[in-house]
Design an enzyme around this catalytic site. Structure first.
Site, mmCIF file in Angstrom:
data_model
loop_
_atom_site.group_PDB
_atom_site.id
_atom_site.type_symbol
_atom_site.label_atom_id
_atom_site.label_comp_id
_atom_site.label_asym_id
_atom_site.label_seq_id
_atom_site.Cartn_x
_atom_site.Cartn_y
_atom_site.Cartn_z
ATOM 1 N N HIS A 123 42.866 50.861 45.813
ATOM 2 C CA HIS A 123 41.538 51.043 46.418
ATOM 3 C C HIS A 123 41.705 51.002 47.930
ATOM 4 C CE1 HIS A 123 39.277 50.556 42.625
ATOM 5 N NE2 HIS A 123 40.298 49.789 42.286
ATOM 6 N N ARG B 126 39.096 51.901 50.127
ATOM 7 C CA ARG B 126 37.807 51.454 50.697
ATOM 8 C C ARG B 126 37.198 52.374 51.749
ATOM 9 N NH1 ARG B 126 37.132 48.492 46.387
ATOM 10 N NH2 ARG B 126 38.122 46.450 46.383
ATOM 11 N N HIS C 103 39.196 52.953 33.229
ATOM 12 C CA HIS C 103 39.016 51.498 33.332
ATOM 13 C C HIS C 103 38.282 51.097 32.050
ATOM 14 C CE1 HIS C 103 37.263 47.849 35.575
ATOM 15 N NE2 HIS C 103 36.527 47.934 34.489
ATOM 16 N N ASN D 76 39.132 42.169 37.785
ATOM 17 C CA ASN D 76 38.600 42.856 36.613
ATOM 18 C C ASN D 76 39.587 43.931 36.164
ATOM 19 O OD1 ASN D 76 36.891 43.620 34.617
ATOM 20 N ND2 ASN D 76 35.460 44.722 35.924
ATOM 21 N N ASP E 105 46.663 47.827 41.433
ATOM 22 C CA ASP E 105 45.201 47.687 41.507
ATOM 23 C C ASP E 105 44.805 46.954 42.799
ATOM 24 O OD1 ASP E 105 42.510 47.861 41.024
ATOM 25 O OD2 ASP E 105 42.486 46.461 39.340
ATOM 26 N N HIS F 118 39.174 42.827 49.745
ATOM 27 C CA HIS F 118 37.827 42.361 50.100
ATOM 28 C C HIS F 118 37.959 41.436 51.297
ATOM 29 C CE1 HIS F 118 35.844 44.004 46.591
ATOM 30 N NE2 HIS F 118 36.762 43.466 45.805
ATOM 31 N N PHE G 259 35.106 41.245 42.323
ATOM 32 C CA PHE G 259 36.360 41.250 41.582
ATOM 33 C C PHE G 259 37.459 41.865 42.444
ATOM 34 C CE2 PHE G 259 33.231 41.450 38.069
ATOM 35 C CZ PHE G 259 33.737 40.496 37.198
#
Lengths: 425, 307
Positions: free
Chosen positions: A62, A64, A179, A278, A305, A309, A323
């Site tokens: 990710h 972002r 997912h 998650n 994954d 954050h 998550f």
């Protein structure tokens, strides 16, 4: 004309079944034969004692951007990837706006071209706005250059919609990544349903919530005769279902994240949100089943994954925290440490295959090999080097890792993208 | 023994000795409540903040009164009057309270782990007044205090907890505390609300209340929290009462000296019949009275450490 010779390393190239101590030659951003070196300026890299691997591919990241640049940008995420030994990363579409349209894909590719130190390959959404209600323009996304479709972070609950997405993706030639999470079974679950959720009074996320969708995907892969790849497998039952389906020839595969083999749900007992992801951390029995699934080849792909954050977003009540954990800079180290050194489940050759050839095959990438003529993406790995994870030294903008202070054995020491060293220890 | 905890987060982390020490300290404070002047200077000059992010009348009032009786200054903050509604994080709100030199923070919150979250970040004492479905340690303590007061001991008694165990912080604190003090605990309720996983906590799980009641020394009935439950957990209130309610008829199964307890608020006619709630075996109002003494003890012990 420029050339690089990487000398005396152990060249491991699973695509060509190569494993030998030999020099590797790069000429003009491509892997070359030694005879291609004439009179050009030649740089020499000493790789004695190191593994010379095809550039690693992390197919679950990710980044972002667009939308959440305070967590990670394409540039910072790419640099974190380089520091972790990855030359190619595949980014998920749950940005803002979601990567559900060709314009956003074009934006991401442009941004990556201008700012990223490694290859960034976007995925497109399965459904519009990742809402699981209407199909995204999958054909146009394919033309815009996505390497797969997925609603990662979310899961299409309507089996009919998913069926049509898989059928459509087959026409376009795009693999489908999923997912696996049944929203009804999972409800507001935040941790594995079991002993620790019972003890701590945290809402449980049952393994059956993943397994039900893995089963759905097996049925749809069969029905549509098209590949579905199950992302971040966490539960023992999922491994068993995938193994049985593969034995019948169903086009189904699964990937593993480092935290799902290195940690169990026991880690949540202090309500530290760096253990909240998650799917959630599961039981020892699930970890053992995943290790077996890796050992026997059921689970063929490794990934991080990577889910950055900001600190203030994670430093809240457990059930209210987002998550996900960052993983690009620790994934390779944890996998080598756990799979090769600690549990002896696979050797380093297999590990490299799971991080290069396997994702390249699934996503049909011109990457993951050291064949002559291939792009000169190379990762130098010190598989016995002992080091300590320091989140304050991460290249990522975010620090949300449960592995701070972990002592690991094995890591990348130099990352070469298109013949250029983009990171070295 | 020496008390050395600034926070009370749950009963799971306490030793049997620590629990007994709180109960013995509460004995002294219970006696204070019977005097004409019910106030002692133990926490004079200290500031206590009742920070109740989730609604509560009984527990908040009990803590407030306990603090008054210890001569502390008390401020009440609820979710609707706090800056949480303006998007401030729990951590920031709490740090602001600490900047105002709050010595003791009593927290009620809907998230499991919220009290521990603050305790790790604040120098102030943090007292957990209920965190999600996790723990409600002062309720567990006052339940144990009441059992000990009425039956003279806790060791070897059979305590039956009936109702919505899965979502109950009261049940968890009781399980942790009672098993540490040697009680035998049986959980009773619908299989959806009393998962077998609880057996790993050292208790027995049963779905047949009529088989369990005759052997009970204490029956603790939990409120069916219909405002929280999704409809999937059980078919409805009337079926719950039919299968698990402590009706007049069922109460006849109880031993004459069996205590009937309820943490309140009670739903008359749902988990307990009105006559049983008001009957001779009921110690429901004693629980409330004892809650005051137990909370005085907890504030006194933890507040003393934070200083």
């Amino acid at each position: 004309m420029s050339a690089i010779i990487i000398r005396n390393g152990r060249v491991i190239d699973p695509a060509n079944k190569r494993d030998e101590v030999v020099d590797l030659t790069i000429v003009d951003e491509r892997i070359a034969d030694q005879s291609a070196i004439k009179n050009q300026k030649t740089e020499t890299i000493d790789a004695k004692g190191l593994i010379v691997a095809p550039g690693l591919i992390d197919m679950h990241v990710h980044l972002r951007e667009p939308g959440f640049g305070h967590k990670e940008t394409i540039a910072s995420g790419a640099h974190a990837a380089a520091a972790g030994g990855f030359t190619t990363i595949v980014c998920m579409p749950n940005t803002l706006p979601a990567a559900d349209n060709p314009a956003t894909i074009a934006w991401i590719k442009d941004r990556a071209n201008r700012t990223a130190s490694v290859n960034v390959l976007p995925t497109g959404a399965i459904s519009k706005n990742i809402a699981g209600e209407e199909l995204a323009p999958i054909g146009s996304l394919g033309q815009a250059g996505v390497v797969a479709i997925t609603d990662d972070g979310h899961c299409v609950q309507n089996h009919e919609l998913m069926r049509r997405a898989v059928e459509y993706a087959r026409m376009v030639g795009l693999p489908v990544l999923d997912h696996c999470q049944d929203y009804n079974l999972v409800g507001n679950g935040v941790v594995n349903e079991g002993y620790w959720s019972t003890l701590l009074g945290l809402p449980g996320w049952p393994a059956a919530g993943e397994e039900a969708i893995v089963m759905r995907n097996i049925l749809l892969a069969e029905l549509c005769d098209h590949h579905i790849h199950c992302q971040h497998i966490s539960a023992a039952g999922s491994v068993r279902l995938i193994r049985e389906a593969q034995a019948r020839g169903v086009k189904i595969s699964g990937e593993v994240c480092p935290h799902h083999i290195a940690l169990t749900d026991e880690a949540i007992q202090n309500f530290d949100t760096n253990y909240k992801m998650n799917p959630p951390l599961r039981s020892k029995a699930d970890v053992d089943a995943i290790l077996e699934g890796i050992a026997d080849g059921t689970l063929s792909i490794l990934c991080s994954d990577h889910a950055p954050h900001a600190g203030f977003e994670k430093e809240v009540e457990f059930d209210q925290a987002p998550f996900g954990i960052v993983g690009l800079e620790t994934a390779l180290g944890i996998f080598i440490d756990q799979l090769v050194h600690k549990h002896h489940k696979i050797d380093i050759v297999r590990l490299i295959k799971m991080y290069t050839l396997e994702p390249a095959k699934l996503l049909k990438l011109d990457a993951g090999t050291l064949s002559v003529g291939a792009p000169a993406d190379v990762t130098l790995i010190a598989s016995d080097l002992e080091w300590t994870v320091r989140t304050d030294q991460f290249q990522s903008l975010s620090r949300n890792s449960p592995f701070d202070g972990w002592k690991l054995k094995g890591r990348a020491v130099r990352t070469i993208v298109n013949g250029k060293t983009v990171w070295s220890l | 023994m020496n008390w050395n905890r600034k926070d009370l987060l749950g009963l799971r982390e306490l030793s049997a000795d620590e629990i007994n020490f709180i109960l013995e300290t509460a004995d002294a404070f219970k006696q204070v409540g019977t005097r004409e002047i019910k106030k002692v200077p133990a926490l004079r000059g200290k500031t206590l903040v009742n920070f109740f992010v989730e609604p509560s009348t009984r527990t908040r009032t009990s803590f407030e009164l306990a603090a008054f009786r210890l001569s502390a200054d008390v401020i009440n903050i609820s979710a609707t009057t706090s800056s949480l509604t303006k998007g401030e994080t729990l951590k920031d709100t709490a740090r602001n309270l600490e900047a105002l030199h709050a010595d003791i923070l009593v927290l009620r919150h809907s998230s499991a782990g919220a009290a521990q979250f603050l305790a790790q970040r604040l120098k102030s004492s943090v007292i957990n007044a209920g965190d999600g479905a996790h723990e409600h340690p002062t309720q567990g303590l006052l339940d144990m205090y009441t059992i000990r007061e009425k039956r003279g001991r806790i060791d070897n008694l059979h305590v039956v907890i009936v109702g919505d165990i899965l979502f109950s912080r009261v049940a968890r604190s009781n399980i942790f505390g009672l098993t540490k003090l040697g009680a035998r605990v049986t959980l009773v309720g619908p299989s959806t609300l009393v998962p077998r996983e609880f057996e790993k906590l050292g208790v027995t799980v049963s779905n047949q209340i009529d088989k369990v009641l005759p052997d009970a020394d204490v029956v603790n009935l939990l409120r069916i929290q219909h405002e929280r439950q999704r409809k999937e957990y059980f078919p409805g209130i009337s079926e719950y009462t039919t299968l698990f309610g402590l009706t007049k008829e069922r109460a006849k199964l109880l031993k004459p000296n069996c205590l009937v307890m309820h943490p309140g608020p009670i739903n008359r006619g749902v988990e307990i019949d009105s006559e049983v709630a008001d009957g001779l075996q009921s110690v429901i109002l004693d629980q409330v009275t004892n809650g005051l003494a137990v909370r005085m003890a907890v504030l006194y012990l933890c507040g003393g450490i934070a200083a």
